[in-house]
Write a protein that holds these residues in place. Structure first.
Motif: not given
Length: 288
Positions: A9-20, A46-53, A76-85
């Protein structure tokens, strides 16, 4: 098992932040180039802080669950990161981007699920740690030298290989340090712990260089492929974590690999992103 689910669960939250964070930093790297000018861009910070978190949450997750459970989650965050970019660049994601991202995520996750769970406290000697850094350093150097002979998606792929290998080294060291932390802060006074921030800085620099090329989908996908594969290899060779065995797992592994390769090729055929800033600063052609 409850601790493993907590780590998941923690890794999933972290991965979403890393993708953003990655999408935000890629936007600035394309616009400004992977130079010191990035430090003057608030959005890059901002991206660095979010990614570091997100990376910090990833590190915490590695303290509760093994590499083979935590590392694949970031895919799994790949499917979110690409459309976000794509949205940050002022456009809608193409169908090929969705399909390619989904194929890479499904293929790699399938491969990772074939790896048996093995939640045993890891240990790594000084010699093994130094050896891993040297090997990964050679991989990163070779990948960036190779990138000089390519352009477009090929260049992004080669640069991302080096970046992914270094981020995997960070994850491996974090896994060893975090899993052996028993509450005594003196236990962190090991060179492994001091090597982590240095490796992390190197990973950030290499990532910005791969993002600069403009092919976020293929760059991000390559990092997400190289990172867990390198981590699982390290987990198997250095930490004693098992690999799948048995003929019944060979066919699913081949199918998953085929899906993964197809998704990677699909992403590599997409056109690069060029930010409005880069377009505005592009010199006008000279006419005679």
């Amino acid at each position: 098992m409850p601790m493993t689910w907590l780590g998941f669960t923690i890794a999933l939250l972290g991965a979403l932040g890393y993708a953003l964070g990655a999408a935000l930093q890629q936007f600035e790297a394309v616009a400004q180039g992977a130079t010191l000018r990035l430090v003057r861009r608030p959005r890059w910070w901002i991206g660095g802080v979010i990614g570091f978190s997100g990376a910090c949450l990833h590190a915490v997750a590695l303290s509760f669950a093994p590499l083979i459970v935590v590392q694949p989650i970031s895919v799994a965050t790949l499917v979110f990161a690409v459309p976000l970019a794509a949205w940050l660049h002022g456009r809608r994601a193409k169908r090929a981007e969705y399909l390619g991202s989904l194929a890479v995520a499904v293929g790699l996750l399938w491969l990772m699920l074939l790896v048996p769970a093995h939640n045993v406290k890891p240990s790594m000697s000084t010699g093994e740690g130094v050896g891993m850094i040297l090997v990964v350093g050679l991989i990163a150097a070779a990948s960036f030298v190779s990138a000089r002979f390519f352009a477009g998606p090929g260049k992004a792929i080669w640069m991302s290989i080096g970046a992914g290998a270094v981020t995997a080294t960070v994850s491996t060291f974090v896994r060893v340090v975090g899993a052996n932390f028993d509450g005594a802060w003196g236990g962190l006074l090991h060179w492994f712990a001091f090597a982590i921030p240095l490796l992390l800085i190197a990973a950030v620099v290499l990532l910005q260089k791969s993002y600069e090329v403009g092919y976020f989908g293929i760059a991000y996908a390559t990092v997400q492929i190289v990172d867990p594969i390198t981590s699982i290899t390290a987990g198997t060779v250095l930490l004693g974590e098992p690999l799948p065995a048995g003929v019944g797992q060979v066919v699913p592994a081949l199918v998953a690999t085929a899906i993964l390769v197809w998704g990677t090729i699909t992403l590599s055929r997409l056109a690069p992103d060029h930010s409005p800033v880069a377009q505005e600063t592009k010199p006008e052609p000279v006419t005679v």
